[in-house]
Design a protein around this motif. Structure first.
Motif, short mmCIF file in Angstrom:
data_model
loop_
_atom_site.label_atom_id
_atom_site.label_comp_id
_atom_site.label_asym_id
_atom_site.label_seq_id
_atom_site.Cartn_x
_atom_site.Cartn_y
_atom_site.Cartn_z
N SER A 69 0.42 -1.05 -0.29
CA SER A 69 0.02 0.27 0.06
C SER A 69 1.10 1.43 0.24
CB SER A 69 -0.97 -0.33 0.93
OG SER A 69 -0.41 0.44 2.46
N TRP A 70 1.66 1.20 0.41
CA TRP A 70 3.09 2.24 0.60
C TRP A 70 3.97 2.81 -0.44
CZ3 TRP A 70 8.18 1.88 1.43
CH2 TRP A 70 8.33 0.95 1.84
N SER A 112 3.55 7.11 2.53
CA SER A 112 2.58 7.33 2.59
C SER A 112 2.11 5.93 1.96
CB SER A 112 2.16 8.08 1.48
OG SER A 112 0.24 8.67 1.46
N THR A 114 -1.19 2.74 3.84
CA THR A 114 -2.62 2.35 4.93
C THR A 114 -2.06 1.85 5.75
OG1 THR A 114 -3.06 0.65 3.33
CG2 THR A 114 -3.96 2.51 2.81
N HIS A 118 -6.50 2.15 7.14
CA HIS A 118 -6.39 4.20 6.66
C HIS A 118 -6.08 4.03 5.82
CE1 HIS A 118 -9.96 3.20 9.83
NE2 HIS A 118 -9.09 1.89 10.28
N ARG A 119 -5.98 5.36 5.32
CA ARG A 119 -5.18 6.68 5.22
C ARG A 119 -4.28 6.62 6.02
NH1 ARG A 119 -2.22 5.96 0.81
NH2 ARG A 119 -4.06 5.59 -0.56
N GLU A 152 -3.40 14.49 1.77
CA GLU A 152 -4.94 13.09 1.47
C GLU A 152 -5.58 13.22 2.62
OE1 GLU A 152 -1.43 9.93 0.88
OE2 GLU A 152 -0.29 10.69 -0.50
N ALA A 154 -5.55 12.86 5.81
CA ALA A 154 -4.82 11.50 6.58
C ALA A 154 -3.64 12.23 7.65
CB ALA A 154 -3.94 10.86 5.89
N VAL A 282 -11.15 9.54 6.42
CA VAL A 282 -10.05 8.36 6.61
C VAL A 282 -10.75 7.50 4.90
CG1 VAL A 282 -8.68 7.13 6.53
CG2 VAL A 282 -8.76 8.38 8.07
N ASN A 283 -12.26 7.54 5.02
CA ASN A 283 -13.01 6.94 4.36
C ASN A 283 -13.96 7.53 3.43
OD1 ASN A 283 -11.88 4.80 5.33
ND2 ASN A 283 -13.94 4.16 6.79
#
Length: 284
Positions: A69-70, A112, A114, A118-119, A152, A154, A282-283
């Motif tokens: 994810s990152w 960056s 999740t 969650h971001r 973002e 976040a 976040v969502n």
């Protein structure tokens, strides 16, 4: 030819078996020898005494952020040697050596991704890079991490590990303290949380600035956290201080931390905190 020589020559030659240098790890706390594979599988935590060894940014990102994810963020360019500083070595030579050893540009890296879906934007200081010291590069990377988090929508999570301000940059290193404080204010103005995870060691000007400004303050077990060293404080106040008074558990008992969390539990803990603090954002 003597009988001893004949016997020796009759013994078949067996080549010496080469053992990799990185096959074993010796715990810095209890001295236990640990098979390196077992040590890495245990997240660089000693299975005997539970000592949390220091780890670098990439290992931390792999442990904390969801797999695949990152991405790492670009590190802003700053002047390498603004004061043309030299002690026993030139400052530029120290920086080159640190970059060659760690493979990093400076002591703070951001990613960056999740956490538990969650971001989040995560910053990690590497003590292996000149003691994780705070200079222009760290200040610029911190600001980049915060502004990426704002873009973002976040939270920004920082893993601190530092010996303090970088002496080779003089007053410029100390100016990073208010700079990072203003960046945190920008994050709060955007309605986003700032979470600090203090690791061993977190000291000096880093403790006096962004390490103690989190909305939630976490630490790894037995992490050394303080401003000045114990001997300096004792010689100043001329009193004997309690054993372990700068360790995470003592600070938790005295209200300076919100929780002390084992490395294995950090992803779940951080994911839960993000869910509590900014689930809707976040969502969204």
């Amino acid at each position: 030819m003597s009988w001893l020589t004949r016997v020796r020559n009759a013994i078949p030659f067996i080549a010496k078996r080469e053992t990799p240098d990185n096959l074993w790890h010796k715990c810095k706390s209890c001295g236990q020898m640990i098979f390196m594979k077992e040590f890495e599988d245990n997240l660089s935590v000693c299975p005997k005494c539970d000592h949390h060894e220091r780890i670098g940014p990439n290992a931390r990102f792999n442990q904390i952020l969801d797999e695949g994810s990152w991405r790492t963020l670009a590190i802003p360019r700053v002047a390498d040697d603004p004061l043309k500083f030299r002690d026993s070595k030139r400052y530029v030579d120290r920086i080159k050596a640190a970059r060659a050893t760690t493979g990093e540009t400076d002591a703070l890296m951001n990613a960056s991704g999740t956490i538990q879906g969650h971001r989040a934007v995560v910053g990690v200081q590497d003590f292996a890079f000149m003691g994780g010291s705070m200079g222009l590069g760290v200040g610029a990377a911190f600001l980049e991490g915060v502004r990426t988090a704002i873009a973002e929508r976040a939270p920004y999570i920082i893993f601190t590990a530092a010996g303090g301000a970088r002496m080779q940059e003089g007053i410029l290193s100390l100016m990073q303290m208010p700079k990072t404080t203003v960046a945190i204010a920008e994050l709060h103005d955007a309605g986003l949380p700032y979470i600090v995870v203090m690791t061993d060691p977190t000291t000096g000007g880093v403790t006096a600035s962004y390490a103690m400004l989190g909305d939630v303050q976490l630490a790894e077990p037995n992490a050394l956290i303080g401003f000045a060293g114990q001997r300096v404080i004792e010689s100043t106040i001329r009193e004997k201080l309690p054993e372990g008074f700068q360790r995470a558990e003592y600070l938790l008992d005295h209200g300076m931390l919100d929780m002390v969390t084992h490395r294995k539990a950090l992803p779940e803990t951080l994911g839960t905190l993000i869910g509590y603090l900014c689930e809707a954002r976040v969502n969204a």
